[in-house]
Design an enzyme around this catalytic site. Structure first.
Site, PDB file in Angstrom:
ATOM      1  N   GLU A   1       0.859  -1.184   0.000  1.00 48.52           N
ATOM      2  CA  GLU A   1       0.000   0.000   0.000  1.00 48.52           C
ATOM      3  C   GLU A   1       0.886   1.221   0.000  1.00 48.52           C
ATOM      4  OE1 GLU A   1      -2.801   0.704   3.149  1.00 48.52           O
ATOM      5  OE2 GLU A   1      -3.675  -1.271   2.839  1.00 48.52           O
TER       6      GLU A   1
ATOM      7  N   TYR B   1     -11.039  -4.406   3.318  1.00 48.86           N
ATOM      8  CA  TYR B   1     -10.133  -3.891   4.346  1.00 48.86           C
ATOM      9  C   TYR B   1     -10.953  -3.663   5.607  1.00 48.86           C
ATOM     10  CZ  TYR B   1      -6.361  -0.872   6.237  1.00 48.86           C
ATOM     11  OH  TYR B   1      -5.357  -0.313   6.989  1.00 48.86           O
TER      12      TYR B   1
ATOM     13  N   ASP C   1      -6.378   9.711   9.719  1.00 52.40           N
ATOM     14  CA  ASP C   1      -5.050   9.262  10.124  1.00 52.40           C
ATOM     15  C   ASP C   1      -4.584   9.865  11.430  1.00 52.40           C
ATOM     16  OD1 ASP C   1      -3.910   7.387   8.124  1.00 52.40           O
ATOM     17  OD2 ASP C   1      -4.494   8.998   6.757  1.00 52.40           O
TER      18      ASP C   1
END
Lengths: 403, 288
Positions: free
Chosen positions: B59, B185, B70
């Site tokens: 990734e 995911y 994040d």
């Protein structure tokens, strides 16, 4: 483009105003956003909800705010009759409380006990801390570290009201980063936390929800102007950062074709300097903070910081409905520099005995540009959306006065 | 027919890689590093060594100024990369350069929508395909916005990888999986990257939940930092994703001026090897 039957039909099922708006959020938040939407939809069709909202508007916020004919300024500019919508007289000193009252009622319906918010100048933070105190809820306010320094009186107010103020150093430490940080908090505390967004931006349903709560401004103007002049106003003017005070004034008049509507963005040091926050007049469409809208960004799609003398306007985006109204041409968007706003600040203070916040000074500066060219029976309404107590230190510094 | 069915798994690098892992009876290691962090050359050197060090799927984070999902580590890496002039265009160049020496290891770009939107969706998909990119993870594009990039990507033969979260209810899961392709995911924590650690038992329950509705491989990420944690995930899922811990290695090697120290690449790759050992030493349960 063919003419729409109405500009007030709202959004499609995914929260789009034309190509703008939407729900650009991480999957972790998506179920929660859908819950907020459900709670808001239920509330907006519930008479008891609105009864409580209006009870608080009247007895706690002090609404309706007056529609005041500013006679000396009218004479000074020598044209249109200038009315001020006096939202600076609200409890906490700005229009922000209209929205925080509405949303805290939503949060309570959802059973949430912890409220988070982002704030730039601190006005929305104070308005959020206020309603959290009123409803006995925990309150955490994210504020860019630069703004914490610049706006220390508001930081202290929030603390007095029982809120925790968390300075944000991530990114560039400004309003957009405070919003990022609030979103990160929300992702991590989805169970008990409600995110009380301060403007008509963010993922659907926030732009619609905040607008609907702020519409109390325009709805009142409609009634008050009818009483004062027996007809609709001819021109509406309001300052725009994220755009909530403007949307609250504009929205009830969007379908009245005869009403000219003007939004005023902050041109900072001037559009040509690149130091401004005029997202519509100098930005391009992009995706940030859950919605597609006009943004200040570079050619690679990195978001730039906005700049304005007014900390309440320096957001690099704008509510998606404004972007839509801009593209279809229903609302005209212009910009005003720091200097023009400062001149308007002094003019309003001296001529009307009202110390306005720097945000509506942008609107007033534009009023000064157009009023003289309009006829004496032209009715112009400007939203005086906040008072200037919070700005006197900054203005003193700029004018070279030591306090 | 789902739009994802347009992509025939055996014809894709991602499909082939997960088939190979299955044949070997083990889970995979997915690594995340930020493109251009701390600079283009170092980041390319990491990329060029990472598959050999044990990454099964790579990734690459596309730097964005406002990475709202994040944690501090990835935020900082993103800003470092932007400051050094990293862009989406250069990220594609980097992948192109990597593909000259590795045509097998799948590359997945991970990031936020705005840089792609500004690049232009059609132009981006064309250039991404040409560069050898296999999949996209775009954090702020939930299924509600599938028309933006997911459906065009599938049309262009690029996998669009959906995130599922602990908050994704059973009622919502089919919506998330409707156009999912490549792999799913699973975001193991409610939170941002690199901040909390998932409870393996909770994760197992969620993986089961997704498996009941989908045949796609499931990778688990957010909050996996050590070889032991990666091994724990390898027991219950098809792959473990590690990002912030690798980014931290880059951060630790920066000198005062923000330039990479001499051990940056070797430190990152050493951790990848340890993680890979953790993952490879774990036998998959027979059923999955």
């Amino acid at each position: 483009m063919s003419k729409l039957n109405t500009y007030r039909s709202g959004v499609d099922e995914n929260g789009h105003f034309g190509i703008f708006g939407g729900r650009f959020v991480a999957e972790t938040l998506m179920p929660l956003i859908l819950e907020v939407e459900k709670a808001f939809e239920a509330a907006r069709h519930d008479d008891e909800f609105w009864a409580e909202f209006h009870r608080l508007m009247k007895h706690y916020v002090g609404r309706p705010s007056p529609l005041y004919l500013a006679e000396r300024l009218t004479k000074h500019f020598g044209g249109a009759k200038i009315y001020f919508k006096r939202d600076e007289l609200n409890h906490t000193g700005a229009h922000k409380i209209n929205n925080t009252i509405g949303q805290i009622l939503i949060a309570r319906r959802m059973g949430k006990q912890r409220i988070i918010a982002e704030t730039g100048a601190g006005q929305h933070g104070v308005a959020t801390a206020t309603v959290c105190a009123l409803f006995g809820m925990q309150c955490v306010v994210y504020m860019g570290e630069t703004d914490v320094q610049r706006q220390s009186p508001n930081v202290f107010r929030m603390k007095l009201l029982g809120a925790e103020v968390r300075p944000v150093t991530a990114g560039t430490g400004t309003l957009k980063d405070a919003m990022n940080e609030a979103l990160r908090d929300w992702v991590a505390n989805v169970e008990d936390t409600y995110y009380l967004i301060g403007t008509v931006a963010g993922p659907h349903p926030y732009p619609v929800m905040v607008r609907d709560f702020q519409c109390v401004i325009g709805d009142e103007v409609r009634t008050q102007m009818q009483e004062a002049e027996g007809r609709l106003p001819d021109t509406l003017v309001a300052a725009i950062g994220g755009g909530s005070n403007a949307m609250g004034l504009f929205h009830p008049f969007l379908d009245d074709e005869s009403v000219e509507i003007i939004g005023v963005e902050a041109a900072g040091h001037g559009l040509e300097t690149g130091e401004h926050c005029a997202s519509l007049t100098a930005g391009t469409p992009g995706v940030l903070h859950g919605n597609r809208t006009y943004l200040l960004q570079d050619k690679n799609g990195q978001i730039k910081d906005g700049y304005s003398i007014s900390a309440g306007l320096d957001y690099p985006g704008i509510g998606p409905e404004h972007s839509w109204l801009h593209e279809i041409g229903r609302v005209k968007y212009v910009s005003v520099t720091d200097k023009e706003a400062l001149d308007a600040f002094q003019l309003c203070t001296r001529m009307e005995g009202i110390i306005p916040a720097l945000e509506p000074c942008h609107a007033l500066a534009h009023v000064g540009k157009i009023a003289g060219g309009l006829s004496k029976d032209h009715l112009l309404v400007m939203n005086l959306c906040g008072r200037g107590d919070k700005d006197v230190f900054a203005v003193a510094e700029i004018l070279g006065t030591k306090l | 027919m789902s739009a994802a069915a347009k992509i025939n798994a055996p014809e894709t690098r991602i499909g082939r890689r997960f088939a190979k892992l299955k044949a070997e009876g083990r889970a995979g290691l997915v690594t995340f590093t930020t493109a251009g962090d701390p600079d283009y050359e170092t980041s390319l050197a990491i990329l060029n060594g990472i598959a050999k060090a044990g990454a099964d799927v790579i990734e690459i984070g596309v730097p964005f100024s406002d990475p709202m999902a994040d944690g501090p580590a990835v935020q900082a890496s993103s800003l470092r990369a932007i400051k050094k002039g990293m862009t989406l265009r250069k990220t594609l160049e980097m992948v192109k350069s990597f593909r000259k020496q590795d045509d097998e290891t799948p590359i997945v770009l991970m990031g936020y929508y705005n840089p792609i939107y500004i690049y232009g969706v059609d132009a981006f998909l064309k250039d991404a395909k040409k560069a050898g990119i296999d999949g996209l993870i775009v954090v702020d594009l939930p299924p509600e916005e599938e028309g933006e990039l997911c459906l065009p990507a599938l049309e262009a033969g690029i996998n669009f990888i959906y995130l599922a979260a602990p908050t994704t209810t059973d009622a919502r899961l089919p919506r998330v999986l409707a156009h999912a392709s490549g792999f799913v995911y699973f975001v193991s924590i409610t939170g941002i990257t690199g901040t909390r650690t998932a409870n393996a038992a909770d994760v197992a329950g969620h993986v089961e939940r997704i498996k009941r509705l989908s045949d796609l491989p499931i990778a688990v990420g957010f909050g996996i930092r050590t070889p032991e944690q990666a091994a724990g995930i390898a027991k219950i899922a098809d792959a473990a994703v590690v990002g912030s811990a690798l980014v931290d290695k880059v951060t630790k090697n920066l000198d005062a001026a923000g330039n990479p120290g001499p051990n940056t690449v070797s430190d990152v790759l050493a951790l990848v090897s340890e993680l890979a050992e953790g993952v490879r030493g774990t036998k998959r349960r027979a059923a999955s």
